[in-house]
Design a protein around this motif. Structure first.
Motif, PDB file in Angstrom:
ATOM      1  N   LEU A 227      13.240  27.023  32.901  1.00 40.09           N
ATOM      2  CA  LEU A 227      11.996  26.647  33.557  1.00 40.09           C
ATOM      3  C   LEU A 227      11.875  27.328  34.908  1.00 40.09           C
ATOM      4  O   LEU A 227      12.876  27.588  35.586  1.00 40.09           O
ATOM      5  N   THR A 228      10.644  27.593  35.292  1.00 39.61           N
ATOM      6  CA  THR A 228      10.352  28.203  36.586  1.00 39.61           C
ATOM      7  C   THR A 228       9.512  27.239  37.402  1.00 39.61           C
ATOM      8  O   THR A 228       8.475  26.764  36.922  1.00 39.61           O
ATOM      9  N   PRO A 229       9.936  26.905  38.631  1.00 40.22           N
ATOM     10  CA  PRO A 229       9.130  26.017  39.475  1.00 40.22           C
ATOM     11  C   PRO A 229       7.723  26.566  39.677  1.00 40.22           C
ATOM     12  O   PRO A 229       7.521  27.776  39.808  1.00 40.22           O
ATOM     13  N   VAL A 230       6.756  25.665  39.683  1.00 41.76           N
ATOM     14  CA  VAL A 230       5.350  26.044  39.846  1.00 41.76           C
ATOM     15  C   VAL A 230       4.827  25.457  41.156  1.00 41.76           C
ATOM     16  O   VAL A 230       4.952  24.245  41.379  1.00 41.76           O
ATOM     17  N   PRO A 231       4.259  26.279  42.034  1.00 46.89           N
ATOM     18  CA  PRO A 231       3.702  25.738  43.287  1.00 46.89           C
ATOM     19  C   PRO A 231       2.571  24.760  42.990  1.00 46.89           C
ATOM     20  O   PRO A 231       1.766  24.969  42.083  1.00 46.89           O
ATOM     21  N   ILE A 232       2.517  23.680  43.760  1.00 50.94           N
ATOM     22  CA  ILE A 232       1.463  22.687  43.565  1.00 50.94           C
ATOM     23  C   ILE A 232       1.233  21.941  44.866  1.00 50.94           C
ATOM     24  O   ILE A 232       2.157  21.782  45.678  1.00 50.94           O
ATOM     25  N   LYS A 233       0.019  21.489  45.082  1.00 51.82           N
ATOM     26  CA  LYS A 233      -0.336  20.728  46.271  1.00 51.82           C
ATOM     27  C   LYS A 233      -0.865  19.355  45.858  1.00 51.82           C
ATOM     28  O   LYS A 233      -1.362  19.171  44.746  1.00 51.82           O
TER      29      LYS A 233
ATOM     30  N   ARG B 235      -5.440   1.674  33.029  1.00 54.10           N
ATOM     31  CA  ARG B 235      -3.986   1.609  33.101  1.00 54.10           C
ATOM     32  C   ARG B 235      -3.530   2.872  33.818  1.00 54.10           C
ATOM     33  O   ARG B 235      -4.132   3.940  33.650  1.00 54.10           O
ATOM     34  N   ILE B 236      -2.469   2.737  34.598  1.00 53.35           N
ATOM     35  CA  ILE B 236      -2.008   3.878  35.393  1.00 53.35           C
ATOM     36  C   ILE B 236      -0.589   4.222  34.964  1.00 53.35           C
ATOM     37  O   ILE B 236       0.337   3.421  35.114  1.00 53.35           O
ATOM     38  N   HIS B 237      -0.421   5.406  34.418  1.00 52.21           N
ATOM     39  CA  HIS B 237       0.883   5.911  34.013  1.00 52.21           C
ATOM     40  C   HIS B 237       1.375   6.907  35.055  1.00 52.21           C
ATOM     41  O   HIS B 237       0.572   7.550  35.742  1.00 52.21           O
ATOM     42  N   GLY B 238       2.685   7.050  35.161  1.00 55.60           N
ATOM     43  CA  GLY B 238       3.232   7.925  36.180  1.00 55.60           C
ATOM     44  C   GLY B 238       4.426   8.715  35.681  1.00 55.60           C
ATOM     45  O   GLY B 238       5.080   8.371  34.695  1.00 55.60           O
ATOM     46  N   ALA B 239       4.694   9.815  36.387  1.00 55.22           N
ATOM     47  CA  ALA B 239       5.902  10.610  36.185  1.00 55.22           C
ATOM     48  C   ALA B 239       6.436  10.957  37.563  1.00 55.22           C
ATOM     49  O   ALA B 239       5.661  11.196  38.498  1.00 55.22           O
ATOM     50  N   VAL B 240       7.759  10.977  37.706  1.00 55.54           N
ATOM     51  CA  VAL B 240       8.348  11.210  39.011  1.00 55.54           C
ATOM     52  C   VAL B 240       9.535  12.153  38.862  1.00 55.54           C
ATOM     53  O   VAL B 240      10.252  12.124  37.856  1.00 55.54           O
ATOM     54  N   GLY B 241       9.723  13.027  39.846  1.00 56.17           N
ATOM     55  CA  GLY B 241      10.840  13.964  39.803  1.00 56.17           C
ATOM     56  C   GLY B 241      10.923  14.800  41.059  1.00 56.17           C
ATOM     57  O   GLY B 241      10.169  14.603  42.021  1.00 56.17           O
ATOM     58  N   GLN B 242      11.835  15.757  41.035  1.00 57.78           N
ATOM     59  CA  GLN B 242      12.128  16.552  42.223  1.00 57.78           C
ATOM     60  C   GLN B 242      11.352  17.862  42.279  1.00 57.78           C
ATOM     61  O   GLN B 242      10.823  18.234  43.315  1.00 57.78           O
ATOM     62  N   THR B 243      11.301  18.592  41.156  1.00 63.12           N
ATOM     63  CA  THR B 243      10.729  19.942  41.144  1.00 63.12           C
ATOM     64  C   THR B 243       9.670  20.037  40.060  1.00 63.12           C
ATOM     65  O   THR B 243       9.912  19.660  38.913  1.00 63.12           O
ATOM     66  N   TRP B 244       8.515  20.568  40.400  1.00 62.05           N
ATOM     67  CA  TRP B 244       7.386  20.639  39.481  1.00 62.05           C
ATOM     68  C   TRP B 244       7.449  21.931  38.673  1.00 62.05           C
ATOM     69  O   TRP B 244       7.554  23.021  39.227  1.00 62.05           O
ATOM     70  N   TYR B 245       7.387  21.794  37.312  1.00 67.81           N
ATOM     71  CA  TYR B 245       7.440  22.949  36.425  1.00 67.81           C
ATOM     72  C   TYR B 245       6.151  23.119  35.629  1.00 67.81           C
ATOM     73  O   TYR B 245       6.155  23.781  34.586  1.00 67.81           O
ATOM     74  N   GLY B 246       5.084  22.523  36.077  1.00 63.68           N
ATOM     75  CA  GLY B 246       3.826  22.637  35.357  1.00 63.68           C
ATOM     76  C   GLY B 246       3.565  21.412  34.502  1.00 63.68           C
ATOM     77  O   GLY B 246       4.446  20.589  34.254  1.00 63.68           O
ATOM     78  N   GLU B 247       2.334  21.280  34.026  1.00 64.43           N
ATOM     79  CA  GLU B 247       1.937  20.056  33.326  1.00 64.43           C
ATOM     80  C   GLU B 247       2.638  19.872  31.983  1.00 64.43           C
ATOM     81  O   GLU B 247       2.811  18.748  31.520  1.00 64.43           O
TER      82      GLU B 247
ATOM     83  N   TYR C  57      -1.715  14.468  41.572  1.00 63.84           N
ATOM     84  CA  TYR C  57      -0.362  14.828  42.032  1.00 63.84           C
ATOM     85  C   TYR C  57      -0.240  14.450  43.502  1.00 63.84           C
ATOM     86  O   TYR C  57      -1.101  14.799  44.316  1.00 63.84           O
ATOM     87  N   VAL C  58       0.833  13.727  43.836  1.00 62.36           N
ATOM     88  CA  VAL C  58       1.056  13.321  45.229  1.00 62.36           C
ATOM     89  C   VAL C  58       2.501  13.656  45.600  1.00 62.36           C
ATOM     90  O   VAL C  58       3.437  13.207  44.940  1.00 62.36           O
ATOM     91  N   SER C  59       2.673  14.447  46.640  1.00 63.25           N
ATOM     92  CA  SER C  59       4.010  14.845  47.064  1.00 63.25           C
ATOM     93  C   SER C  59       4.726  13.687  47.740  1.00 63.25           C
ATOM     94  O   SER C  59       4.121  12.689  48.130  1.00 63.25           O
ATOM     95  N   ARG C  60       6.022  13.833  47.903  1.00 64.35           N
ATOM     96  CA  ARG C  60       6.874  12.774  48.443  1.00 64.35           C
ATOM     97  C   ARG C  60       6.527  12.435  49.887  1.00 64.35           C
ATOM     98  O   ARG C  60       6.057  13.279  50.649  1.00 64.35           O
TER      99      ARG C  60
END
Length: 340
Positions: free
Chosen positions: A211-217, A275-287, A258-261
């Motif tokens: 995987l390659t990290p993807v820039p995101i804001k 309903r609100i679903h979520g995903a959480v992690g350290q590095t973004w690799y795209g949707e 998307y909301v950064s830390r």
């Protein structure tokens, strides 16, 4: 001593003592050099830590008479350090090769979704798990592994007089890996045929996509057409980034945010109940991969009452009403990745 103070207690789908041993398949009428015997590195309470030169790993396994044996395995190959979890119980009846997601509820309060596969009817082997998951096992609280909402596969109970034992186990595993594996030159492989080598490789190796990290804001990634007027404020704790999806109760995806830390983000939402679903992690690799297949934790938000997972954005007395979501405080029951 009461049951509450026992050093180790398991609750499983069945109850019989077990000991997990990984062996190579027998090859009829072929003389092969057997794998080296495990070398005891140390013991910590009810855990025995062993070094396995044949597959470059160190294992920690409980040695008490429990119904399920759990092994935490730390290894190091050319691809780098890795962790895996293996469980066995002679009364289990899994289907050979069955894939499933188990949830690891750790002392740090996190719930991790981890993919496991049945290596035979009585043995489950995890994919590689992250360093951050292993680190989250070391708090002073219970640690459990469950299948779905009500099937408890394994439960490690912290004794009141030794609340840091699992932390010591993890530390000794790290030391074993550094001393016995990372500092040892490449060992000559034992003489076995291609089929045996392939079976051993498959038993201990999980191939993850590159995987390659993807820039995101921070911001709204997707939003269905409609007038967005109700306020929504999202506050995130430090350490990890969040992806939230608002799903209309009619099962229509409305917004993906998307909301950064360690930040706050304010936006507006169309009126409705979600309903609100979520995903959480350290590095973004795209949707598609989100925060990586081995490190993304998926969850759904529940209100403070712990019962309702529906959030209504509406208008009353001439004002639009919404929510402030403080992710550090809300309940977040885990969900599977395909339920996000």
């Amino acid at each position: 001593m009461t049951a509450r103070k026992k050093m180790f207690r398991t609750m499983c789908l069945a109850s019989t003592a077990a000991l997990a041993i990984l062996v190579s398949p027998a090859i009829a009428e072929r003389a092969i050099e057997p794998p080296a015997k495990p070398i005891v590195y140390t013991k910590v309470g009810s855990w025995k830590i062993t070094h396995h030169p044949e597959n470059k790993s160190c294992n920690a396994a409980d040695v008490n008479l429990g119904s399920t044996t759990v092994i935490i395995e730390a290894g190091h190959k050319t691809t780098g350090a890795w962790w895996m979890i293996l469980m066995t119980n002679p009364k289990w009846t899994w289907t050979w090769g069955q894939d499933m997601e188990l949830f690891l509820d750790t002392p740090s309060g996190k719930s991790w979704g981890v993919q496991f596969q049945a290596r035979d009817s009585t043995t489950l082997l995890s994919e590689k798990v992250s360093e951050s998951l292993i680190a989250s096992l070391t708090g002073s609280a219970d640690f459990q592994i469950r299948h779905g909402d009500d099937k408890l596969v394994y439960w490690y109970h912290y004794a009141e007089d030794s609340p840091t034992q699992l932390a010591e186990v993890i530390q000794k595993l790290r030391e074993c890996r550094r001393e016995k594996i990372e500092s040892t030159p490449e060992m000559k492989s034992w003489a076995y045929d291609d089929e045996t080598a392939r079976n051993l490789h498959e038993a201990h190796t999980v191939v993850l996509p590159q995987l390659t990290p993807v820039p995101i804001k921070t911001g709204v990634l997707h939003q269905m057409k409609g007038r967005a007027v109700a306020p929504l404020r999202i506050e995130t704790p430090p350490g990890q980034d969040y992806l939230l999806k608002l799903v209309n109760v009619q099962n229509k995806d409305e917004m993906v945010i998307y909301v950064s830390r360690e930040s706050s983000y304010v936006t507006k939402v169309p009126f409705g109940t979600y309903r609100i679903h979520g995903a959480v992690g350290q590095t973004w690799y795209g949707e598609k991969h989100r925060f990586g297949p081995d490190t993304t934790t998926h969850f759904r938000l529940v209100k403070k009452d712990g019962k309702s997972d529906q959030f209504t954005f509406n208008q009353a007395e001439g004002k639009a009403h919404g929510y402030t979501i403080q992710l550090v405080k809300l309940e977040t029951p885990p969900i599977k990745a395909d339920e996000f």
